[in-house]
Design a protein around this motif. Structure first.
Motif, PDB file in Angstrom:
ATOM      1  N   PRO A   7      34.770  23.813  78.373  1.00 55.46           N
ATOM      2  CA  PRO A   7      34.238  24.565  77.224  1.00 55.46           C
ATOM      3  C   PRO A   7      33.328  25.722  77.618  1.00 55.46           C
ATOM      4  CG  PRO A   7      32.973  22.553  77.537  1.00 55.46           C
ATOM      5  CD  PRO A   7      34.047  22.559  78.608  1.00 55.46           C
ATOM      6  N   ARG A   8      33.136  25.955  78.919  1.00 51.63           N
ATOM      7  CA  ARG A   8      32.130  26.936  79.340  1.00 51.63           C
ATOM      8  C   ARG A   8      32.624  28.376  79.357  1.00 51.63           C
ATOM      9  NH1 ARG A   8      30.727  24.106  84.895  1.00 51.63           N
ATOM     10  NH2 ARG A   8      33.014  24.170  84.852  1.00 51.63           N
ATOM     11  N   LEU A   9      33.752  28.653  78.700  1.00 50.78           N
ATOM     12  CA  LEU A   9      34.236  30.037  78.629  1.00 50.78           C
ATOM     13  C   LEU A   9      33.372  30.864  77.685  1.00 50.78           C
ATOM     14  CD1 LEU A   9      38.061  29.455  78.214  1.00 50.78           C
ATOM     15  CD2 LEU A   9      36.899  30.321  80.234  1.00 50.78           C
ATOM     16  N   GLY A  49      39.957  23.266  76.356  1.00 46.53           N
ATOM     17  CA  GLY A  49      38.505  23.186  76.226  1.00 46.53           C
ATOM     18  C   GLY A  49      37.990  24.096  75.127  1.00 46.53           C
ATOM     19  N   MET A  50      38.929  24.695  74.359  1.00 49.00           N
ATOM     20  CA  MET A  50      38.556  25.674  73.325  1.00 49.00           C
ATOM     21  C   MET A  50      38.981  25.165  71.950  1.00 49.00           C
ATOM     22  SD  MET A  50      39.851  29.042  75.488  1.00 49.00           S
ATOM     23  CE  MET A  50      41.416  28.381  76.061  1.00 49.00           C
ATOM     24  N   GLY A  51      38.392  24.070  71.420  1.00 44.30           N
ATOM     25  CA  GLY A  51      37.402  23.210  72.007  1.00 44.30           C
ATOM     26  C   GLY A  51      38.041  21.968  72.604  1.00 44.30           C
ATOM     27  N   PRO A  63      33.036  19.380  81.405  1.00 46.19           N
ATOM     28  CA  PRO A  63      34.260  20.072  81.831  1.00 46.19           C
ATOM     29  C   PRO A  63      35.132  19.109  82.651  1.00 46.19           C
ATOM     30  CG  PRO A  63      32.284  21.331  82.389  1.00 46.19           C
ATOM     31  CD  PRO A  63      31.827  19.962  82.007  1.00 46.19           C
ATOM     32  N   ARG A  68      35.150  33.273  72.422  1.00 47.49           N
ATOM     33  CA  ARG A  68      36.262  34.146  72.041  1.00 47.49           C
ATOM     34  C   ARG A  68      35.898  34.958  70.799  1.00 47.49           C
ATOM     35  NH1 ARG A  68      35.498  29.724  74.284  1.00 47.49           N
ATOM     36  NH2 ARG A  68      36.392  28.477  72.634  1.00 47.49           N
ATOM     37  N   GLU A  84      30.211  22.504  71.275  1.00 44.81           N
ATOM     38  CA  GLU A  84      31.262  22.109  72.225  1.00 44.81           C
ATOM     39  C   GLU A  84      30.883  22.425  73.662  1.00 44.81           C
ATOM     40  OE1 GLU A  84      34.623  24.233  70.707  1.00 44.81           O
ATOM     41  OE2 GLU A  84      34.288  25.972  71.959  1.00 44.81           O
ATOM     42  N   LEU A  85      29.910  23.306  73.844  1.00 43.71           N
ATOM     43  CA  LEU A  85      29.470  23.648  75.197  1.00 43.71           C
ATOM     44  C   LEU A  85      28.837  22.458  75.906  1.00 43.71           C
ATOM     45  CD1 LEU A  85      27.943  27.172  74.490  1.00 43.71           C
ATOM     46  CD2 LEU A  85      30.047  26.660  75.751  1.00 43.71           C
ATOM     47  N   ASP A  86      28.436  21.421  75.122  1.00 41.87           N
ATOM     48  CA  ASP A  86      27.808  20.249  75.729  1.00 41.87           C
ATOM     49  C   ASP A  86      28.819  19.283  76.330  1.00 41.87           C
ATOM     50  OD1 ASP A  86      25.251  21.151  74.878  1.00 41.87           O
ATOM     51  OD2 ASP A  86      25.655  20.381  72.866  1.00 41.87           O
ATOM     52  N   HIS A  87      30.109  19.509  76.089  1.00 42.42           N
ATOM     53  CA  HIS A  87      31.119  18.586  76.621  1.00 42.42           C
ATOM     54  C   HIS A  87      31.282  18.733  78.137  1.00 42.42           C
ATOM     55  CE1 HIS A  87      32.636  16.384  73.224  1.00 42.42           C
ATOM     56  NE2 HIS A  87      32.728  17.481  72.495  1.00 42.42           N
ATOM     57  N   PHE A  97      40.167  10.369  78.240  1.00 41.58           N
ATOM     58  CA  PHE A  97      39.712  11.700  77.808  1.00 41.58           C
ATOM     59  C   PHE A  97      38.937  11.550  76.494  1.00 41.58           C
ATOM     60  CE2 PHE A  97      41.581  16.204  76.643  1.00 41.58           C
ATOM     61  CZ  PHE A  97      40.322  16.752  76.701  1.00 41.58           C
TER      62      PHE A  97
END
Lengths: 232, 232
Positions: free
Chosen positions: A41-43, A7-9, B34, A46, B29-32, B17
């Motif tokens: 992606p909610r980490l 998820g990163m990304g 999880p 980094r 990418e936070l909008d993807h 996926f």
């Protein structure tokens, strides 16, 4: 089953999944490596954690690691170079093998050039700041060629951000130019030490890819080899 | 996080996926969405269980379902049409919503043709034997058009086996012919009720895809909509 901290990304995780499947010699689908892929992606960011004192993603990564193991993962992989800043913490006391993306790249490098050669490095500012890759290159007898501030800020970072925002093919020419500049500075190979970078260069089917070590592909091949090892 | 019961087969899970990611409107990418994706091909054969009295995959599917929920999945999806034979068992007493691939297809069908229309159906012999899709089509006022034994055994089943063995583009023309035959029999749309089928037709960028309901894509869009619903 190999657990994947992803998820990163998310697009890089998809690319990793695809490279695992395409790297596996199969007669039937039963020959594929069983995977349990977290694409979350909610980490915490980094780069923010490494460069700006932002919240560390380590607690979330540890929880995810332990959930994957509890769900049956017998090995782990993390297709994100920047997150390998926390690799030692994640691998310490880990009850299953944690395959490292650095090891995977360094294992493939001698196939492209021998120790003594100059090796270019493209990655996030955070990955470069950790010196994980250049220290390792020096330790194994290679000469790191780092991108200039201009290459980093004008080409590499905008391209990585573009992939993360879904503009994959559009930003690939920026990365081609960055690879080309490192090659023109004498690099015999360039390590794509950010998993967003091969996503873009593959989308363009760039001929420069033959000079590159693809960290995503290297880790995928490492996973396939690990799963297929004698006694597995 | 949406849990995905996949690996039936792995390339179809990869396709799912990808379709989740490409169906998601993202700025960063936070909008993807999880995801926690199990891609494990080691389940007992679904066709063997349905057609030949082989061991049922239901116990393994239940364990996987419960592991995904224990790992934080707040909804589930299963990108395999044949495995939806066990959907009622999997959804019964399930503590989180289990999004159905049948519902996803039937929700998209009115966008292509209105009730009363003939609708073709391509899938495994096992999926056709369960009558899950044709019963549902009849219940919603459509007229199912099923493939002949010849179309099934000469075109559809070899193509599905080909995708599962990794020969994706090579078998796509077989599926194009099968779609074409159903359209020539008066079908206004064809449901691709096996997640291997769109993998092949996409690889060929087949123009016949515009007449098709892609069960993988429909389920992916259902997942994106579910994750993005108000209050999620």
């Amino acid at each position: 089953m190999i657990g994947v901290l992803g998820g990163m990304g998310p697009l890089a995780t998809l690319d990793f999944f695809q490279k695992v499947l395409l790297s596996t010699p199969v007669v039937t689908e039963l020959d594929h490596v069983p995977l349990l892929i977290q694409s979350d992606p909610r980490l915490p960011s980094r780069p923010d954690a490494i460069l700006a004192g932002g919240p560390s993603p380590l607690p979330d990564l540890m929880r995810a690691r332990d959930r994957l193991i509890a769900s049956g993962a017998t090995a782990l992989a993390m297709p994100c170079n920047t997150a390998h800043y926390w690799y030692d913490d994640l691998a310490k006391d880990c009850p299953v093998p944690f395959l490292s993306i650095l090891d995977a790249c360094m294992d493939e490098l001698p196939l492209v050039c021998a120790p003594g050669a100059k090796v270019g490095l493209l990655g996030t500012r955070a990955t470069l700041a950790t010196h994980l890759f250049d220290n390792r290159l020096v330790a194994q007898g290679y000469v790191p060629v780092l991108p200039s501030e201009e290459v980093l800020s004008q080409l590499v970072l905008p391209a990585i951000a573009g992939v993360k925002a879904g503009h994959t093919a559009e930003v690939a020419p920026l990365l081609e130019r960055a690879v080309d500049i490192l090659l023109s500075q004498g690099a015999s190979a360039v390590i794509l030490a950010c998993t967003e970078i091969p996503v873009a260069l593959d989308a363009l089917a760039s001929p420069l890819r033959q000079h590159c070590i693809d960290s995503t592909g290297a880790l995928a091949r490492q996973c396939v080899a690990w799963w297929g090892r004698p006694g597995a």
